[in-house]
Design a protein around this motif. Structure first.
Motif, short mmCIF file in Angstrom:
data_model
loop_
_atom_site.label_atom_id
_atom_site.label_comp_id
_atom_site.label_asym_id
_atom_site.label_seq_id
_atom_site.Cartn_x
_atom_site.Cartn_y
_atom_site.Cartn_z
N ILE A 198 4.44 4.14 -7.07
CA ILE A 198 3.84 4.54 -5.80
C ILE A 198 4.47 3.71 -4.69
O ILE A 198 4.32 2.49 -4.65
CB ILE A 198 2.31 4.37 -5.84
CG1 ILE A 198 1.73 5.31 -6.91
CG2 ILE A 198 1.70 4.65 -4.48
CD1 ILE A 198 0.25 5.22 -7.07
N VAL A 201 1.50 4.53 1.18
CA VAL A 201 0.83 5.64 1.84
C VAL A 201 1.41 5.78 3.23
O VAL A 201 1.89 4.81 3.82
CB VAL A 201 -0.70 5.42 1.92
CG1 VAL A 201 -1.35 5.65 0.58
CG2 VAL A 201 -1.03 4.03 2.42
N THR A 241 0.19 10.19 -0.08
CA THR A 241 0.61 9.20 -1.05
C THR A 241 2.09 9.42 -1.37
O THR A 241 2.47 10.51 -1.78
CB THR A 241 -0.21 9.35 -2.34
OG1 THR A 241 -1.59 9.42 -2.00
CG2 THR A 241 0.04 8.19 -3.29
N THR A 267 3.30 2.47 4.25
CA THR A 267 2.50 1.27 4.02
C THR A 267 2.42 0.99 2.53
O THR A 267 1.97 1.84 1.76
CB THR A 267 1.07 1.46 4.56
OG1 THR A 267 1.16 1.84 5.91
CG2 THR A 267 0.25 0.19 4.42
N LYS A 268 2.86 -0.18 2.14
CA LYS A 268 2.81 -0.52 0.72
C LYS A 268 1.35 -0.74 0.29
O LYS A 268 0.54 -1.20 1.07
CB LYS A 268 3.59 -1.80 0.47
CG LYS A 268 5.07 -1.63 0.64
CD LYS A 268 5.81 -2.79 -0.02
CE LYS A 268 7.28 -2.75 0.31
NZ LYS A 268 7.53 -3.16 1.73
N VAL A 269 1.08 -0.41 -0.93
CA VAL A 269 -0.26 -0.65 -1.47
C VAL A 269 -0.13 -1.69 -2.58
O VAL A 269 0.28 -1.37 -3.69
CB VAL A 269 -0.88 0.63 -2.04
CG1 VAL A 269 -2.29 0.35 -2.56
CG2 VAL A 269 -0.93 1.71 -0.98
N PRO A 270 -0.46 -2.94 -2.27
CA PRO A 270 -0.32 -3.97 -3.30
C PRO A 270 -1.15 -3.62 -4.53
O PRO A 270 -2.21 -3.03 -4.41
CB PRO A 270 -0.88 -5.22 -2.62
CG PRO A 270 -0.82 -4.96 -1.18
CD PRO A 270 -0.93 -3.49 -1.01
N LEU A 271 -0.64 -3.99 -5.67
CA LEU A 271 -1.30 -3.81 -6.96
C LEU A 271 -1.20 -2.39 -7.51
O LEU A 271 -1.62 -2.13 -8.62
CB LEU A 271 -2.79 -4.19 -6.92
CG LEU A 271 -3.13 -5.62 -6.51
CD1 LEU A 271 -4.63 -5.79 -6.39
CD2 LEU A 271 -2.57 -6.60 -7.52
N SER A 272 -0.68 -1.47 -6.70
CA SER A 272 -0.56 -0.11 -7.23
C SER A 272 0.66 -0.07 -8.15
O SER A 272 1.45 -1.00 -8.21
CB SER A 272 -0.42 0.89 -6.10
OG SER A 272 0.76 0.63 -5.37
#
Lengths: 150, 903
Positions: free
Chosen positions: A42, A45, A54, A33-38
């Protein structure tokens, strides 16, 4: 003479190795799962047996171009650090080799600074060079001393 | 056995085990403060509980032990092995007493005076001087190693009740304090004989004790072998359960996958075992969930006793009615609400229910009732504590709050009754007129409120004077699982905690709710209110289905209406899936820097999604406008000090945009021009049961005669005015870089907004015009009260002074603090009130001094004015947001009235 067992793995064309003791797991990551703004390092998760892991993209971390070909054809090394789980996304995993510690050589002085920051040293193998990866450093995403890359 | 007692026994025996090990550690490291504090605390708890349960013997021993420990803690006594042994001895004695308690549910007869005397002696420094109590070395070993039975014996040897030398111990009766007469049987013997008849009593042990210990106890012996009942439960760390839960969830997922695979095969040999696996998994899951859940009744067990005791202490008659005891909630939450609940029940007994006499004279039954109810409601547990007592004395609370400086008198005066009632939750507030045993020790409802809020709950109350008070507590079922709305943006899904979601709105061109697409900012007109809209993809910087546009061609959009604190906004998402109960997992340190997320969770299908943090999202919302204008903002660095305000842009009588502060606008209306009427030569419209005068921002002849007419509704006090405009354009949130005022009536000046020169209208002018045109609404003339306005910013100078003038005040403007101080020094200039800008900072205290120095101004009301909505009070007293003209005028009015009354 003491020797260490290394798990070897491939990122781009380069072979890396890290002590088997540091590797918790080797798995094929699915549904990251992409984590926008990270940070771009990265990858996102993912769920590894009920734990949230992570995922760190080793290629992005090392400043390499994104992977080509089948995006699902990747592997990850599971690492536990400070009670947290991480997955280092790499291209492929190789065999386990035993290498003499004394044979490890210093990083070449002209090594790219990002690479130098995550490399403990270099082993000369028959047909290739093996960079011993400093797991602690490669997980230290976003810490100040990697900023000198620019 | 009494539930209370058995709970006490379980807890205490655990504590004692801890104390044993801690004491041993303490002996070897006497300087370890933490260990000592821990021991002290445990002993203190035992003592406290004993007192509560009415166990005087235990309490006395624990108290003496505690005193000695206290001396160690204060450093008054050195920590010697002898002293520690003595403490251990007292612990052993406590254990012995407990064992008896367990067997007989009552303390054994006799007393521990000798041990207590030694403890007291030691606490007074007896040990240090070598005035060794009979506890010799040999006995120390005994004390540490022997079991309680033998220990009891040792005690008895030193027992002051022991027979004097030369008296036959068999004939000595400790309780009578004399030798037994022939034919007489000692009480202890009698008791022992009775005990021996009871079937549970171990026949072997009792006589053995009898031989040696005539008095206090056949005690411990029978119970020693029956220690089992205590250990019916074990305590398990929550993390262990947490891990179990994780594993079970994983098991469920794996089972689901297997089931999926087998479903395709008709005649699989796996079918039967899988069925079994499935059933077992489900049961396991339920079981693990159950370990966390407990009926709320367990937290209520102590309450009847508390009410009973309180009744006795206070001479009241109170019935406690419990409802919904079987309502289950997470044990972690349960633990956390125990204390607040106890406190609230005591409060109700003490302050709520009246004395029987008072009740009688008020025509109520003598016996009061406290009704405790618990029930589920939408993923929460509601606990109601209702009494039929006197309710809350609004006036007394108001006074008390002012006395305690919780609010100032002006605030208090403008509060509604229910707002006043809520003051009892304010820190530092305790309503008890006198401090009683039961409550009113200064830690009051504010602690209750804090504790409840800590676990994500809320508390409210309803009170009816003379009829009673009801407290409502709303708490989540569990801390680990929250209810969340799963929404989608582009490829990704996110969880939005349901707690902040007010409603879901589906917009569309054909629907009632339409997104107004104007310039770059979009708003939703929802039930007469303007709701700023942001897209989730904007906030997260990802690509949504429609790019940065909120709606597609047909105007369809999902708007999640969110309420965070006082901010309400609409979050536009691409898709809304469903609500799911999710288990919140913390984020790795690497991601905690991102304020948009509060955690992550694993959904039923095994995928991980991020949980959005409503607070973080709300903060992003307010800064989004700033992003596009960041470049401009930087150029005007000197102006950026929090000058940002929301302005409504519209067009009237020309192409160039006009604006007014959004906060001044009461409502936006789209009224039918056919309904406009003419009265006394002016346009009016029936609006909410009143006639509202209409003016046009660019001259009254511009008001439309047919079709829809957009109207900005302003009101001030009783005056309502509709300002017609040609078109509502946009809402911007920007710093107002105010440029020179033109001398056009109705226009304050111009500012560059969104790159265009925009005229800013003078709302006060229109309000005046409305009044002039429509003379029937009388303004309350303030008979020229003089006000000193200290305001450095030209925009606000121009906005505030006409406003105040319109309200009938005589305004003197001081453009700087120095100027204001100068004015204040001239004693003959008397101001009735001072309003000053506090955002500039340094000048505030100087100004306050200057006001105090002016003899004419001594008691004059003063207020701080701030751009922020949440400004804190300063030396100038209460702070009022500049844009909130109602608050400003009301505060001024009531302050001046109060002052006038006082004079």
């Amino acid at each position: 003479m003491s020797s260490t067992e290394y798990v070897t793995f491939q990122i781009g064309t380069q072979t890396f190795g890290t002590s088997v003791l540091e590797v918790h797991d080797v798995f094929r990551p699915t549904k990251v799962t992409k984590v926008p703004l990270s940070k771009p390092d990265i990858a996102g998760v993912l769920n590894l047996r009920g734990r949230i892991v992570t995922a760190i993209d080793a290629r992005a971390r090392l400043g390499l171009p994104p992977r080509e070909g089948d995006p699902d054809d990747i592997m990850a090394i599971g690492i536990e650090q400070n009670g947290e789980s991480f997955g280092l996304i790499i291209d492929s995993v190789g065999e386990v080799v035993r290498l003499e510690e004394n044979d490890m050589e210093q990083n070449p002085v002209n090594l790219d600074p990002i690479w130098a920051s995550v490399s403990k040293g270099v082993h000369r193998m028959d047909d290739k060079l093996l960079i011993v990866m400093d797991i602690g450093r490669i997980l230290a995403v976003g810490e100040p001393d990697e900023g000198l890359a620019a | 056995m009494d539930d209370l007692l058995s709970e006490f026994l379980t807890e205490t025996s655990e504590s004692l085990d801890t104390i044993d090990t801690e004491l041993v550690r303490f002996e070897s490291q006497p300087n370890d403060k933490d260990t000592l504090n821990n021991i002290f605390r445990l002993v203190h708890t035992i003592k406290g509980t004993c007192g509560f349960l009415g166990l005087p013997r235990l309490e006395a021993v624990a108290h003496a032990g505690e005193t000695l420990l206290g001396k160690f803690r204060d450093g008054a006594l050195p920590v010697t092995p002898k002293a520690v042994t003595l403490v251990l001895e007292s612990i052993d004695q406590i254990k012995a007493l407990l064992t008896h308690l367990e067997g007989y549910a009552a303390e054994p007869d006799g007393n521990d005076e000798e041990l207590i005397a030694r403890l007291v002696d030691a606490a007074n420094g007896g040990l240090a001087e070598g005035a060794d109590a009979p506890a010799n070395d040999a006995e120390e070993v005994v004390a540490e190693t022997t079991d309680s039975v033998e220990h009891d014996d040792d005690d008895d040897e030193e027992d002051p009740n022991a027979p004097p030398p030369g008296v036959d111990p068999d004939k000595w009766d400790a309780q009578l304090g004399r030798e037994l007469r022939p034919g007489e049987v000692s009480l202890a013997d009698l008791e022992a004989a009775f005990n021996a008849v009871e079937p549970e009593v171990d026949m072997g042990a009792a006589p053995k004790v009898e031989e040696k210990a005539p008095a206090p106890a056949a005690a411990a012996a029978p119970a020693v072998e029956r220690a089992a009942p205590i250990n019916q439960t074990i305590r398990v760390g929550v993390d262990v359960l947490e891990d179990l839960m994780t594993m079970v969830s994983e098991l469920v997922l794996t089972r689901n996958q297997l089931m999926q695979m087998v479903r395709g095969l008709d005649d699989s040999e796996f079918k039967a075992p899988l069925q079994r696996l499935s059933a077992i998994t489900a049961e396991l899951q339920e079981g693990v969930m159950k370990t966390r859940m407990q009926p709320i009744g367990t937290a209520w067990k102590k309450l009847p006793r508390i009410v009973r005791d309180a009744c006795q202490d206070l001479n009241k008659k109170i019935d406690l009615v419990l409802d919904g005891e079987s309502t289950e909630l997470d044990r972690q939450v349960l633990e956390l609400i125990k204390d607040p609940l106890t406190h609230m029940i005591r409060n109700s007994c003490d302050h709520g229910v009246e004395t029987p006499e008072a009740r009688k004279s008020n025509g109520k039954p003598e016996t009061g009732t406290i009704h405790l109810r618990a029930y589920h409601e939408g993923g929460h547990i509601i606990i109601e504590v209702a009494d039929d007592g006197a309710g809350l004395n609004t006036e007394r609370i108001r006074q008390k709050a002012i006395e305690k400086e919780v609010v100032d008198s002006m605030e208090a005066a403008s509060m509604t009754d229910s707002q006043v009632h809520r003051l009892i939750f304010a820190p530092g507030f305790s309503t008890a007129a006198k401090v009683t045993n039961i409550s009113g020790r200064g830690v009051g409802m504010d602690v209750v409120k804090t504790n409840i809020e800590l676990i994500g709950g809320a508390i409210d109350l309803r009170a009816q004077e003379g009829e009673g008070t009801t407290f409502l507590i709303k708490i989540p079922l569990t801390l680990a699982i929250i209810s969340a709305l799963i929404v989608g943006v582009g490829e990704e899904r996110f969880a939005l905690p349901q707690l902040s979601v007010v409603e879901l709105v589906r917009t569309g061109n054909e629907r009632d709710q339409r997104v107004e697409r104007i310039s770059n900012t979009q708003v939703l007109r929802l039930r007469d209110r303007l709701l700023p809209l942001v897209t989730l993809n904007q906030i997260l910087g990802v690509d949504g289905n429609h790019g940065n546009d909120i709606v597609d061609e047909s105007g369809n959009a999902f708007v999640v209406v969110m309420q965070v604190g006082d901010t309400r906004f609409g979050l536009v998402v691409d898709e809304v899936f469903d609500t799911e109960e999710i288990v919140v997992k913390p984020l790795t340190n690497m991601l905690t820097g991102l304020r948009q997320y509060s955690g992550a969770t694993i959904l039923g299908d095994g995928s991980v999604i991020m949980i959005l943090d409503p607070n973080g999202v709300a903060k992003e919302v307010s800064s989004i406008e700033g992003v596009t204008q960041a470049a401009e903002a930087e150029e005007e660095a000197e102006n950026v000090r929090d000058d940002k305000m929301s302005l409504l842009l519209f067009r009237a009588g020309g192409d160039e945009p006009m604006a007014c502060p959004l906060s001044l606008v009461t409502r936006l209306e789209d009224l039918d021009a056919e309904t406009f009427e003419r009265s006394q030569g002016h346009q009016v419209v029936q609006y909410r049961g009143k006639l509202m005068p209409l003016v046009h921002a660019a001259g009254s002849h511009m008001i439309k005669t047919e079709g829809k007419q957009p109207i900005l509704v302003f009101n001030q006090g009783e005056t309502v005015i509709g300002v017609a405009v040609d078109e509502i354009l946009d809402i911007v949130h920007d710093s107002v870089n105010y440029e020179m005022s033109e001398l056009t009536p109705g226009v304050l000046g111009a500012a560059v907004l969104k790159g265009k020169t925009t005229q800013i209208i003078d709302v006060a002018h229109f309000l005046n015009e409305g009044q002039r045109d429509w003379a029937t609404t009388a303004t309350t003339k303030q008979d020229e009260r003089r006000i000193l306005l200290v305001e450095t910013h030209p925009f606000f100078q121009n906005m505030l002074s006409p406003l105040l003038k319109a309200a009938g005040y005589d305004v003197t403007l001081a453009p700087t603090e120095d100027k204001a101080i100068e004015l204040l020094k001239e004693d003959e200039v008397a101001f009735d009130a001072v309003l000053a800008d506090i955002d500039a900072g340094q000048g505030v205290s100087r100004l306050a001094e200057a006001i105090d120095a002016n003899s004419q101004l001594m008691q004059a009301p003063r207020f701080g004015l701030s751009n922020r909505d949440d400004a804190q009070p300063t030396e100038l007293g209460m702070s009022i947001p500049k844009a909130d003209r109602h608050a400003l005028l009301m505060a001024l009015d009531s302050a001046l009235k109060a002052r006038g009354d006082a004079a």
